[in-house]
Design a protein around this motif. Structure first.
Motif, PDB file in Angstrom:
ATOM      1  N   ILE A  42     -12.039 -52.053  31.460  1.00  0.00           N
ATOM      2  CA  ILE A  42     -13.406 -51.687  30.870  1.00  0.00           C
ATOM      3  C   ILE A  42     -13.598 -50.445  30.562  1.00  0.00           C
ATOM      4  O   ILE A  42     -14.203 -49.923  29.480  1.00  0.00           O
ATOM      5  N   SER A  43     -13.537 -49.383  31.546  1.00  0.00           N
ATOM      6  CA  SER A  43     -13.694 -48.127  31.599  1.00  0.00           C
ATOM      7  C   SER A  43     -12.750 -47.331  30.468  1.00  0.00           C
ATOM      8  O   SER A  43     -13.243 -46.587  29.919  1.00  0.00           O
ATOM      9  N   ILE A  44     -11.687 -48.015  30.021  1.00  0.00           N
ATOM     10  CA  ILE A  44     -10.745 -47.395  28.871  1.00  0.00           C
ATOM     11  C   ILE A  44     -11.497 -47.400  27.628  1.00  0.00           C
ATOM     12  O   ILE A  44     -11.544 -46.194  27.084  1.00  0.00           O
ATOM     13  N   THR A  45     -12.101 -48.435  27.307  1.00  0.00           N
ATOM     14  CA  THR A  45     -12.768 -48.379  25.864  1.00  0.00           C
ATOM     15  C   THR A  45     -14.110 -47.777  25.932  1.00  0.00           C
ATOM     16  O   THR A  45     -14.562 -46.963  25.249  1.00  0.00           O
ATOM     17  N   ASN A  46     -14.925 -48.007  27.224  1.00  0.00           N
ATOM     18  CA  ASN A  46     -16.134 -47.318  27.309  1.00  0.00           C
ATOM     19  C   ASN A  46     -15.890 -45.770  27.322  1.00  0.00           C
ATOM     20  O   ASN A  46     -16.895 -44.921  26.673  1.00  0.00           O
ATOM     21  N   ASN A  47     -15.163 -45.094  27.746  1.00  0.00           N
ATOM     22  CA  ASN A  47     -14.773 -43.715  27.786  1.00  0.00           C
ATOM     23  C   ASN A  47     -14.468 -43.271  26.453  1.00  0.00           C
ATOM     24  O   ASN A  47     -15.084 -42.193  25.896  1.00  0.00           O
ATOM     25  N   ILE A  48     -13.778 -43.829  25.594  1.00  0.00           N
ATOM     26  CA  ILE A  48     -13.313 -43.571  24.367  1.00  0.00           C
ATOM     27  C   ILE A  48     -14.778 -43.741  23.412  1.00  0.00           C
ATOM     28  O   ILE A  48     -15.087 -42.802  22.712  1.00  0.00           O
TER      29      ILE A  48
END
Length: 81
Positions: A42-48
Motif C-alpha cells: 500500500i505504501s508504494i502507491t501512497n508515496n507516489i
C-alpha cells in the motif's frame, strides 16, 4: 494527483495481486506476514500519490525513492514466501 502515472497504475495492479495471493489458504494463519506485506504494498502507491501532490520535482523524486524502498520490501517478502 491529476493524471495517474503509469508506475502508479502498476502499483495498484501489484497491490491487487498481493491481496489476492494473501487470500489463499497458504497464508491463512500468517497474520504478521500478511499485515506487513499489505502495509508495504500500500505504501508504494501512497508515496507516489503523496509525492505527486507537491508539484515539485525534488519532492516527487523523494517520494518515488520511498516508493522504491517499499517495492524492495515487498520483493523481499515475496522471496521469503
Amino acid at each position: 494527483m491529476t493524471k495517474p502515472f503509469e508506475v502508479y497504475k502498476r502499483g495498484i495492479q501489484l497491490a491487487k495481486l498481493i491481496f489476492k495471493l494473501l487470500d489463499s489458504k497458504s497464508f491463512e494463519k500468517e497474520f504478521g506476514y500478511k499485515d506487513q506485506i499489505k502495509r508495504a504494498v500500500i505504501s508504494i502507491t501512497n508515496n507516489i500519490a503523496e509525492g505527486s501532490e507537491y508539484n515539485n520535482n525534488k519532492q516527487l523524486i523523494r517520494y518515488l525513492k520511498f516508493s522504491k524502498e517499499s517495492c524492495a520490501e515487498v520483493r523481499s517478502m515475496l522471496i521469503l514466501a
